[in-house]
Design a protein around this motif. Sequence first.
Motif, PDB file in Angstrom:
ATOM      1  N   GLY A   1       4.098   6.027 -10.844  1.00  0.00           N
ATOM      2  CA  GLY A   1       4.564   7.406 -10.758  1.00  0.00           C
ATOM      3  C   GLY A   1       3.996   8.247  -9.636  1.00  0.00           C
ATOM      4  N   SER A   2       3.259   7.638  -8.703  1.00  0.00           N
ATOM      5  CA  SER A   2       2.758   8.428  -7.578  1.00  0.00           C
ATOM      6  C   SER A   2       3.860   8.704  -6.555  1.00  0.00           C
ATOM      7  CB  SER A   2       1.597   7.706  -6.896  1.00  0.00           C
ATOM      8  OG  SER A   2       2.025   6.547  -6.225  1.00  0.00           O
ATOM      9  N   LEU A   3       4.970   8.004  -6.696  1.00  0.00           N
ATOM     10  CA  LEU A   3       6.117   8.157  -5.801  1.00  0.00           C
ATOM     11  C   LEU A   3       7.381   7.877  -6.589  1.00  0.00           C
ATOM     12  CD1 LEU A   3       7.167   8.556  -2.870  1.00  0.00           C
ATOM     13  CD2 LEU A   3       6.805   6.116  -2.505  1.00  0.00           C
ATOM     14  N   THR A   4       8.403   8.703  -6.363  1.00  0.00           N
ATOM     15  CA  THR A   4       9.698   8.489  -7.008  1.00  0.00           C
ATOM     16  C   THR A   4      10.680   7.905  -5.989  1.00  0.00           C
ATOM     17  OG1 THR A   4      10.575  10.674  -6.463  1.00  0.00           O
ATOM     18  CG2 THR A   4       9.300  10.461  -8.517  1.00  0.00           C
TER      19      THR A   4
ATOM     20  N   GLY B   1       0.749  -1.242   0.000  1.00  0.00           N
ATOM     21  CA  GLY B   1       0.000   0.000   0.000  1.00  0.00           C
ATOM     22  C   GLY B   1       0.778   1.290   0.000  1.00  0.00           C
ATOM     23  N   VAL B   2       2.118   1.247   0.110  1.00  0.00           N
ATOM     24  CA  VAL B   2       2.887   2.496   0.138  1.00  0.00           C
ATOM     25  C   VAL B   2       2.703   3.217  -1.192  1.00  0.00           C
ATOM     26  CG1 VAL B   2       5.163   3.527   0.353  1.00  0.00           C
ATOM     27  CG2 VAL B   2       4.554   1.560   1.774  1.00  0.00           C
ATOM     28  N   THR B   3       2.170   4.439  -1.132  1.00  0.00           N
ATOM     29  CA  THR B   3       1.753   5.149  -2.334  1.00  0.00           C
ATOM     30  C   THR B   3       2.383   6.528  -2.474  1.00  0.00           C
ATOM     31  OG1 THR B   3      -0.372   4.006  -2.185  1.00  0.00           O
ATOM     32  CG2 THR B   3      -0.287   5.918  -3.642  1.00  0.00           C
ATOM     33  N   THR B   4       2.631   7.197  -1.347  1.00  0.00           N
ATOM     34  CA  THR B   4       3.144   8.567  -1.363  1.00  0.00           C
ATOM     35  C   THR B   4       4.318   8.719  -0.403  1.00  0.00           C
ATOM     36  OG1 THR B   4       1.718   9.309   0.449  1.00  0.00           O
ATOM     37  CG2 THR B   4       0.795   9.407  -1.798  1.00  0.00           C
ATOM     38  N   ALA B   5       4.995   9.851  -0.516  1.00  0.00           N
ATOM     39  CA  ALA B   5       6.091  10.154   0.404  1.00  0.00           C
ATOM     40  C   ALA B   5       5.573  10.259   1.837  1.00  0.00           C
ATOM     41  CB  ALA B   5       6.785  11.454  -0.015  1.00  0.00           C
ATOM     42  N   GLN B   6       4.346  10.741   2.001  1.00  0.00           N
ATOM     43  CA  GLN B   6       3.759  10.821   3.335  1.00  0.00           C
ATOM     44  C   GLN B   6       3.597   9.440   3.949  1.00  0.00           C
ATOM     45  OE1 GLN B   6       3.281  13.358   5.268  1.00  0.00           O
ATOM     46  NE2 GLN B   6       2.315  12.169   6.919  1.00  0.00           N
TER      47      GLN B   6
END
Length: 248
Positions: A234-237, A207-212
């Motif tokens: 591409g939701s996270l680099t 589930g890790v999707t964003t920097a937050q």
Amino acid sequence: MQNRELTIRMEIWPAIDLRGGNCVRLRQGDYEQETVFASEPAEVARRFQQEGAKRLHVVDLDGAREGTPVNLPAVQEILEAVNLTIELGGGIRDEQSISELLDFGVDRLVVGTSAIKHTDWFQEVVRKFPGKLVLGIDARDGRVATDGWLETSDLGAVELAQRFSDEPLAAIVYTDIATDGMMRGPNVEAMAEMQRAVSVPVVASGGVTTAQDVRELADAGLAACIIGRALYEGSLTMADAIAAAGDG
């Protein structure tokens, strides 16, 4: 933020899931919900390294189903393409496979189904290969799933982890099936509960999707996290994940 980066440090493990030699992602472990992202997994590994990755989490999805490693040609190509710490899981269920794969060049191996079904055997091989084996715990509603997530047992995930907490494991990879591949964020509460319950480093997966999301896992005390679909869509680099984790 600067003080936080000095005190919070969590490892980032980008993921490559192999099926039929391709780099794919599944939703909630469902083999019928597959997206093929690349036909050359070694190229994906090379890109992750160029973007700053130091480690790579590889799963042989065919192997998880068959009970023996299947995608070894693709694994070999990855090993030859990059200079990263490589972790491999999927179908590793006997000592011969463990020995051969470590000789093959993989740095550490994730064992799940056999650790659950044959606890005495797993305890023995963990002691024989200290620091090389990772306990893979995949959970559905807090209960352990096995056989490539096809079966769910009555055993609690935390209970299983505590059985092996004093053994010389490299880590525990804890996957929340409900969030895996769904791009809706990780189950931070469950991951934090697992890390509090054991002394072994816990790697959060699913589930890790964003920097937050990465920051929340780091702040919750997780040792590492695995990132899959978010990097492909591409939701996270890699750069943002590394910065959020303090893994520079």
